[in-house]
Structure formats: structure tokens, C-alpha cells
Design a protein around this motif. Sequence first.
Motif, PDB file in Angstrom:
ATOM      1  N   ALA A  65      35.156  31.269 -30.165  1.00  0.00           N
ATOM      2  CA  ALA A  65      34.799  29.925 -30.611  1.00  0.00           C
ATOM      3  C   ALA A  65      33.716  29.980 -31.684  1.00  0.00           C
ATOM      4  N   GLY A 121      38.312  25.852 -28.561  1.00  0.00           N
ATOM      5  CA  GLY A 121      38.229  26.761 -29.695  1.00  0.00           C
ATOM      6  C   GLY A 121      38.605  26.196 -31.045  1.00  0.00           C
ATOM      7  N   LEU A 122      38.366  24.964 -31.415  1.00  0.00           N
ATOM      8  CA  LEU A 122      37.303  24.062 -30.978  1.00  0.00           C
ATOM      9  C   LEU A 122      37.899  22.666 -30.765  1.00  0.00           C
ATOM     10  N   SER A 153      32.016  22.769 -28.473  1.00  0.00           N
ATOM     11  CA  SER A 153      32.815  23.669 -27.635  1.00  0.00           C
ATOM     12  C   SER A 153      32.079  23.929 -26.340  1.00  0.00           C
ATOM     13  N   CYS A 206      32.544  26.731 -23.123  1.00  0.00           N
ATOM     14  CA  CYS A 206      33.267  27.905 -22.620  1.00  0.00           C
ATOM     15  C   CYS A 206      32.745  28.253 -21.231  1.00  0.00           C
TER      16      CYS A 206
END
Length: 431
Positions: free
Chosen positions: A305, A390-391, A350, A352
Motif C-alpha cells: 500500500a 491498496g488503496l 489505507s 492494513c
Amino acid sequence: MHDIRAIRDDPTAFDAALAKRGVAPQADTLIALDETRRAAIGAAQEAQAKRNDLSKTIGQAKAAKDEARATALMAEVAALKDAMPGLDAAEAQALAAIDALAATVPNLPADDVPAGADEGDNVMVTQWGAPHSFAFEAREHDAIGPALGLDFETGVAIAGARFTLVRGGAARLQRAIGQFMLDRLVNDQGYEEVAPPVLVRGEAMVGTGQLPKFAEDSFRTTDDRWLIPTGEVPLTNIVREKILSDAELPLRFAALTQCFRSEAGSAGRDTRGYIRQHQFEKVEMVSIVTPDASEDEHERMTRCAEGALEALELPYRRMLLCAGDMGFTAAKTYDLEVWLPGQARYREISSCSTCTDFQARRMNARYRPAKESRGAEKATRFVHTLNGSGLAVGRTLVAVIENYQQADGSVVVPAVLRPYMGGVETIAPQG
């Protein structure tokens, strides 16, 4: 979903981890329900064993011509047979109560997740790029965007609040952003491209943790399907109810999808512009890995990302979320926040997360290590799942507009996007 055996082994640690997230203790209640379930199982097994023994004794009584005893024994067997459905029902009821409660309990935070209640307690890990400087006063995207094709008024007229019609140069730029990010993941990062359904069954939403706790945050259809709030839902459910070999892992999936969120509880937040919409596009990454690989995979995913932001030359920072700010299924989360010069602040673009085996238990997604016997069911292990943006395409469009804005209202197209734009270098305002 949590392992009840682990809770029984160390209820204090379980409740302490929940407390780090601001959640009330749950161990005693879960253990009590499990005791009820275990007692029901024991009673049913005892009744079945006694029934088997009595059946043998009936045969012996008949062989001895003792009809009175045989008749009494058969009556006892019949009584046990009548009682067994109730014992089975008691077990099922206790198990349902455990599942109902456990489904509302969030994942436990990893040891290195900082304590804290909200985003004010998040910790900056790294920062990349310097905020752009302008020879003029930078404007927000909702001031620049309408002349480029972000038609907020028509979107509202067609669909209502928090919908936008994107047209012309802005629509082309948004398409280019999504294609660019998906191509990076597939061509350079080893993700398998997927075109998943955006309508899913309730079981899929339960598997990734959106249901039952967050039903109000999503849209439901009249035939009892759900519009996905994120591509994470269909991508992660690819391994639902499956037993994989460890040779198949890791699995890495990527998709560019429409996403839909009701934004319940967000009244008054980002009501202007393109930041918080009911419908939006996002490139999603999902990884399915063995437990020993999940920590490294989390770093790898986050770097994927970050690489997209760096290729777009958008300044950002990586934030480690505190326990109180993490999502329901996450054990550890990195947020990437992009610099928006119009707002003069960093905004999330983003997220994660590693979910350890929390989602896998809900989906019954397992793998069998190669060294274990293929015929041994007990040899299976739960996989670990990870997901990340991602994104977010719309927010990336906002970031490009604000960071590449020019004094005349035009926007320079980042170099990496120009091949997707037919060589167009600048989007000019219309009208």
C-alpha cells in the motif's frame, strides 16, 4: 471467534486483553456457558452408555426366560430414548448461546499494540515525503472538484446524500487510479486478481466479522443479501469451509470493487465532498497464510500500500493503531494517512490489519501441515487472515486533486497515471 479452550486455560489474560480494548470481562460468562454445554454432553453420553448396557441386559434376561425383568428393562431403555432429544437440545442451546456471545466479542490485540481509547492515542511509525508547498493558497477538493467532474449536486439529486456523480476528467482519473493500483498488485506484488460478487449472503458477513454486531453499518437487500462494505468480505470467504494444504499458502487476492456503507453513526462527519460516501471504489488486498508467516505478511501488505502512495508521490505517514481504535476483527492495524494540503492535515487512505485466526474460526478455514497425516482431522490448523486497502480509490482521487492542484484550477496528472490516461498530463476545469 475465540478458542474456548484458550479462555478456560487463562481467563485472566483473556479479560485483560479485552480491557485493553475497553471491553468488559467476558471469560466467566463464556466459561459458564461452556460448562453447561459440557454437562449436557456428559449427560447425553452417560444416557447413551446406559442405554447400550441395558440393551445387552435385556438380551440376557430374555435368554433366561425372565420376561418380567426384560419388560422392566425395556421400559427403562424407552425412558432413556425419550430423554435423549432433550439432552441433545440442551447441548445445542448452550452451544448457540456461546456462539451468540462470542460473535460479539472482538479479537484480542497483539502484545505490541499500544493501549489507548481512540485515534488520539495512535502512534506514528514512519513518515514519507514532505507536504507540497504552493505559491498560492491550497484549496480543498470539494472546491476544485466540481469544475473537473465531481458533480456533488447531481449525485445527491439522483441518489441522495453522500452520493456523487463523477464525470469527465475526474471520472477518467478515478478509473486510472484504480487500474494503476490493481496492476501494481497483480503484476509486481504477486496478488491474484479477482472479480468477486458485491452481493453476499449473511454467512459471508459473519465470517469476516461485519455481522451480527455491525448490521446497521451495511445495506441489506430484500432477498436477505448484503452489499459488501469492503472487498475483504468476498475475498476472505474464498477459503470458507475449506481445508488447504500448506503448499497452497500463502494465498494473495486483490480486487477493485464498488463498496457500500450506510455510515451509521457518522452524522456530521465529512458531510462535504468525496471523503465519506455511501458508495465508493476500493482496491482490496487479502492474504491467507500460516500462523508463523502472518507477522511478516502484515509488513509486506502494508509496504504494498505504501508503494502505491510513493509511486504517486503523495506524502503519507504510517500509524500504529491503539487497541481502542482498531476494527472488530483486527489484532494489529497500520493506518496509512495521506497529506491533504487543502485540509492541511493527514487523512486515512489505507488500513492494513492482521486478524490472526479470528476470522478463520468464524469461517472454519483451515490448513493441514505437510508433516501431518492427511487422514487425521485433528492435524488441521486454522489459517491466519490479513486484509488491507491498496488503496481507497476515491480518497486517492481526493489526494491527487489536492496535492497536484494548480493556481488556475487544473490538476497535473501524476506521471505513473499518464499511461492509463492516454498520455494526458493535465486535467483542466470545464465551463
